[in-house]
Design an enzyme around this catalytic site. Structure first.
Site, PDB file in Angstrom:
ATOM      1  N   ILE A 129       1.124  -1.206   0.039  1.00 17.52           N
ATOM      2  CA  ILE A 129       0.051   0.239  -0.417  1.00 17.52           C
ATOM      3  C   ILE A 129       0.649   1.050   0.432  1.00 17.52           C
ATOM      4  CG2 ILE A 129      -1.578  -1.229   0.896  1.00 17.52           C
ATOM      5  CD1 ILE A 129      -1.523   0.127   4.289  1.00 17.52           C
ATOM      6  N   GLY A 130       2.059   1.326  -0.338  1.00 14.90           N
ATOM      7  CA  GLY A 130       3.255   2.500   0.158  1.00 14.90           C
ATOM      8  C   GLY A 130       4.979   1.610  -0.011  1.00 14.90           C
ATOM      9  N   ARG A 131       5.527   2.642  -0.482  1.00 16.34           N
ATOM     10  CA  ARG A 131       6.788   2.672  -0.870  1.00 16.34           C
ATOM     11  C   ARG A 131       7.547   4.066  -0.723  1.00 16.34           C
ATOM     12  NH1 ARG A 131       8.240  -1.947  -4.281  1.00 16.34           N
ATOM     13  NH2 ARG A 131       6.272  -2.808  -4.415  1.00 16.34           N
ATOM     14  N   GLY A 132       8.971   3.833  -0.061  1.00 22.45           N
ATOM     15  CA  GLY A 132       9.381   4.820  -0.023  1.00 22.45           C
ATOM     16  C   GLY A 132      10.921   4.831   0.724  1.00 22.45           C
TER      17      GLY A 132
ATOM     18  N   GLY B 258      11.800   1.834   2.903  1.00 22.49           N
ATOM     19  CA  GLY B 258      11.029   1.064   3.041  1.00 22.49           C
ATOM     20  C   GLY B 258       9.546   0.332   2.393  1.00 22.49           C
TER      21      GLY B 258
ATOM     22  N   VAL C 131       5.253  -0.496   2.458  1.00 23.62           N
ATOM     23  CA  VAL C 131       4.046  -1.119   3.754  1.00 23.62           C
ATOM     24  C   VAL C 131       3.429  -1.914   2.999  1.00 23.62           C
ATOM     25  CG1 VAL C 131       2.028   0.644   5.164  1.00 23.62           C
ATOM     26  CG2 VAL C 131       4.273   1.775   4.843  1.00 23.62           C
TER      27      VAL C 131
ATOM     28  N   LYS D 285       4.743  -2.010   7.874  1.00 22.77           N
ATOM     29  CA  LYS D 285       6.004  -1.168   7.927  1.00 22.77           C
ATOM     30  C   LYS D 285       7.612  -2.008   7.691  1.00 22.77           C
ATOM     31  CE  LYS D 285       8.809   2.913   7.543  1.00 22.77           C
ATOM     32  NZ  LYS D 285       8.831   4.037   7.948  1.00 22.77           N
TER      33      LYS D 285
ATOM     34  N   ASP E  26      10.869  15.565   9.283  1.00 20.27           N
ATOM     35  CA  ASP E  26      10.391  14.964   7.958  1.00 20.27           C
ATOM     36  C   ASP E  26       9.191  15.370   8.027  1.00 20.27           C
ATOM     37  OD1 ASP E  26      11.151  14.359   5.294  1.00 20.27           O
ATOM     38  OD2 ASP E  26      11.630  11.949   5.874  1.00 20.27           O
TER      39      ASP E  26
END
Length: 324
Positions: free
Chosen positions: A43-46, A49, A51, A64, A172
């Site tokens: 459901i997410g990338r950063g 890492g 998620v 995460k 951040d």
């Protein structure tokens, strides 16, 4: 590790028995509720890492998974920060996993045992994604009233963090780290870079912190961080919400009033045919106030930026004006 338990220690129904206390979760358990961290659960990338959505018995959490090379000290720092934070505008923390199992790998033609770090954070699942999704999607921008509520919510979360003793600086703060629940209530997330500042000190640090575009000039040019760091970032977010991008004018070069009137004209062109005139006038007052707050927050001289309590008071003064 203390608190560690196996799948056989009754973790199979942990989501159905959540308490207010964060819990340790095993890697095996988190594998099971994310379908072994499958692609369809992402459901997410950063930069640090990925998620995943974890589901069990109709309950959902966000998991995460940090990259294996992520600094374990930073990871545990985020865990410890999250344990002590409790506010409606801070993303709720459910648990974590930190394991270093040994696995077999080929090295120089031989099988050897090496540690494979597993660092994971488990948070409340927030179905509406991040603020970035809504700023970036020009075709379905929220109406102004909802934007204003989001700005207010972020200010309350920031006030909570900076009101701790000692203050917690996020370092951040950006749209990607503002998550939205099913009521579009904003919640500040991702505390991996956070620091505790004692007695509102300004400190010098060689460690790179923050994201370009949301980082104040004193961090870029002087390697200094203070409680006014997050105020600058918040100002950028406010202006980005209103303008649609981060290209705001240099405060010392463009008069506040000229810039404000230009942005109000743009909002007027978008909204004039969608609202009655009275409603639009109220929106204009809010937009004007928020742009002014945003411009005050991004002043190059950190000493001229307002404190978070002053920002909240400016928003509150507006509400008093409307209700009177």
């Amino acid at each position: 590790m203390d608190g560690e338990c196996s799948r056989g220690d009754n973790q199979e129904s942990i989501l159905s028995h959540q308490t207010s206390e964060p819990r340790y979760m095993t890697y095996e358990y988190l594998e099971s509720i994310t379908n072994v961290f499958s692609e369809e659960r992402i459901i997410g990338r950063g930069s640090y890492g990925v998620v995943y959505k974890g589901v069990e018995d109709g309950k959902t959490i966000a998991v995460k998974k940090f990259k294996s090379l992520f600094d374990e000290k930073k990871f545990m720092k985020e865990v410890n920060y999250l344990k002590m934070l409790n506010h409606k505008n801070i993303v709720p923390y459910i648990g974590y996993c930190n394991e270093n199992p040994k696995i077999k790998q080929m090295f120089n033609g031989e099988l050897v045992l090496v540690e494979e770090p597993h660092m994971l954070l488990c948070m409340e699942y927030l179905p509406n994604g991040s603020l970035r999704d809504y700023i970036a999607d020009k075709s379905s921008r929220l109406d102004w009233r909802k934007w204003y509520t989001i700005i207010e919510g972020i200010s309350q979360g920031l006030n909570y963090l900076l009101g701790q003793d000692p203050p917690v600086t996020h370092l951040d703060l950006k749209p990607e780290n503002i998550l939205l629940d099913d009521n579009m209530e904003p919640k500040v997330a991702d505390f991996g870079l956070s620091r505790l500042l004692y007695e509102n000190n300004t400190i010098e640090t060689v460690n790179f912190a923050g994201t370009l575009g949301y980082m104040p000039p004193e961090r870029i040019h002087e390697n200094k961080i203070s409680t006014r760091f997050d105020i600058f970032s918040f100002g950028v977010i406010i202006l980005e919400i209103i303008i649609g991008d981060r290209n705001y004018p240099a405060v010392n070069e463009t008069p506040f009033d000229d810039f404000i009137e230009m942005q109000l004209q743009k909002w007027g062109e978008k909204k004039m045919n969608k609202q009655d005139n009275t409603s639009f006038k109220i929106d204009c007052q809010q937009i004007r106030r928020c742009i002014r707050i945003g411009l005050l927050c991004v002043q190059p001289d950190r000493k001229k930026r307002p404190e978070i309590k002053d920002i909240i008071q400016m928003l509150r003064d507006y509400l008093d004006e409307v209700s009177s």
